[in-house]
Design a protein around this motif. Structure first.
Motif, mmCIF file in Angstrom:
data_model
loop_
_atom_site.group_PDB
_atom_site.id
_atom_site.type_symbol
_atom_site.label_atom_id
_atom_site.label_comp_id
_atom_site.label_asym_id
_atom_site.label_seq_id
_atom_site.Cartn_x
_atom_site.Cartn_y
_atom_site.Cartn_z
ATOM 1 N N THR A 142 0.832 -1.204 0.000
ATOM 2 C CA THR A 142 0.000 0.000 0.000
ATOM 3 C C THR A 142 0.864 1.251 0.000
ATOM 4 O OG1 THR A 142 -1.776 -1.174 1.133
ATOM 5 C CG2 THR A 142 -1.828 1.229 1.259
ATOM 6 N N ARG A 143 1.916 1.266 0.826
ATOM 7 C CA ARG A 143 2.836 2.420 0.848
ATOM 8 C C ARG A 143 3.504 2.592 -0.511
ATOM 9 N NH1 ARG A 143 4.381 0.049 5.589
ATOM 10 N NH2 ARG A 143 6.428 -0.487 4.765
ATOM 11 N N LEU A 144 3.915 1.507 -1.122
ATOM 12 C CA LEU A 144 4.544 1.570 -2.438
ATOM 13 C C LEU A 144 3.579 2.140 -3.463
ATOM 14 C CD1 LEU A 144 6.935 0.925 -4.299
ATOM 15 C CD2 LEU A 144 6.065 -1.417 -4.468
ATOM 16 N N SER A 145 2.338 1.679 -3.452
ATOM 17 C CA SER A 145 1.332 2.174 -4.383
ATOM 18 C C SER A 145 1.074 3.666 -4.173
ATOM 19 C CB SER A 145 0.033 1.375 -4.218
ATOM 20 O OG SER A 145 -0.963 1.879 -5.071
ATOM 21 N N GLU A 146 0.944 4.074 -2.920
ATOM 22 C CA GLU A 146 0.695 5.486 -2.613
ATOM 23 C C GLU A 146 1.864 6.361 -3.045
ATOM 24 O OE1 GLU A 146 -0.176 5.198 1.561
ATOM 25 O OE2 GLU A 146 -2.285 4.665 1.184
ATOM 26 N N ALA A 147 3.093 5.896 -2.827
ATOM 27 C CA ALA A 147 4.270 6.664 -3.237
ATOM 28 C C ALA A 147 4.327 6.798 -4.753
ATOM 29 C CB ALA A 147 5.548 5.996 -2.705
ATOM 30 N N LEU A 148 4.047 5.703 -5.459
ATOM 31 C CA LEU A 148 4.035 5.768 -6.924
ATOM 32 C C LEU A 148 2.974 6.738 -7.422
ATOM 33 C CD1 LEU A 148 4.587 2.019 -7.841
ATOM 34 C CD2 LEU A 148 6.090 3.930 -8.428
ATOM 35 N N GLU A 149 1.800 6.713 -6.799
ATOM 36 C CA GLU A 149 0.732 7.624 -7.201
ATOM 37 C C GLU A 149 1.131 9.075 -6.977
ATOM 38 O OE1 GLU A 149 -4.061 8.268 -6.587
ATOM 39 O OE2 GLU A 149 -3.084 6.507 -5.768
ATOM 40 N N THR A 150 1.728 9.356 -5.827
ATOM 41 C CA THR A 150 2.177 10.716 -5.523
ATOM 42 C C THR A 150 3.218 11.178 -6.532
ATOM 43 O OG1 THR A 150 1.724 10.448 -3.169
ATOM 44 C CG2 THR A 150 3.315 12.157 -3.771
ATOM 45 N N LEU A 151 4.198 10.351 -6.808
ATOM 46 C CA LEU A 151 5.247 10.716 -7.763
ATOM 47 C C LEU A 151 4.694 10.881 -9.178
ATOM 48 C CD1 LEU A 151 8.193 8.549 -6.435
ATOM 49 C CD2 LEU A 151 7.869 11.025 -6.196
#
Length: 166
Positions: A142-151
């Motif tokens: 989930t953290r990885l997905s959220e970071a990718l979305e933010t970037l």
């Protein structure tokens, strides 16, 4: 100090995460297809129906939830409607964008997946080392997905600014 003891580079970590995620996606789709088949569904049909089980959504809303293109969802939605598993309803917020809703038949098909889904989830939880381990893996994903979305959002905003000269 030998290179073998050094942590992987950010590029190697990104590549490894991407390759592992692509592999996981394929594995999840294979499992989902196997679980959905006895109910007469495919993994994709299950995904789309699952998105509209609690409330009808426009096709674009289903696509956003699933992270896939509207066109892909539209093709599946049309098939689900054709087979009586879903129906289009009027959308008070948008006259042309109909809402997709699961029918009783669609809900029944999803319910037939439940026992196999539960049994597989329990086996997978055990195989990964228990609920805490599985929860930790989910949190990391989930953290990885959220970071990718933010970037991705930042990159899109930057590209828009360059395009418009702002």
């Amino acid at each position: 100090m030998s290179r073998a003891s050094e942590p992987p580079t950010p590029q190697a970590l990104l590549s490894g995460a991407a390759i592992t995620t692509f592999r996981l996606n394929g594995q999840f789709l294979t499992v989902a297809d196997r679980l959905a088949a006895p109910a007469g569904l495919t993994a994709a049909w299950w995904q789309v129906l699952g998105a509209v089980l609690t409330e009808p959504l426009p096709v674009s809303g289903v696509a956003r939830v699933m992270g896939i293109t509207r066109q892909s969802v539209q093709r599946i939605a049309d098939l689900l409607v054709e087979r009586g598993l879903a129906a289009y309803e009027s959308n008070p917020a948008h006259r042309r964008a109909k809402l997709l809703a699961a029918t009783d038949e669609g809900r029944a098909a999803i319910a037939r997946i439940g026992p196999g889904h539960t049994a597989f989830a329990e086996r997978l939880t055990e195989a990964i080392g228990g609920r805490a381990e599985f929860a930790a893996a989910l949190a990391a994903l989930t953290r990885l997905s959220e970071a990718l979305e933010t970037l991705a959002d930042e990159a899109a905003a930057s590209a828009d600014a360059r395009r418009t000269g702002g």
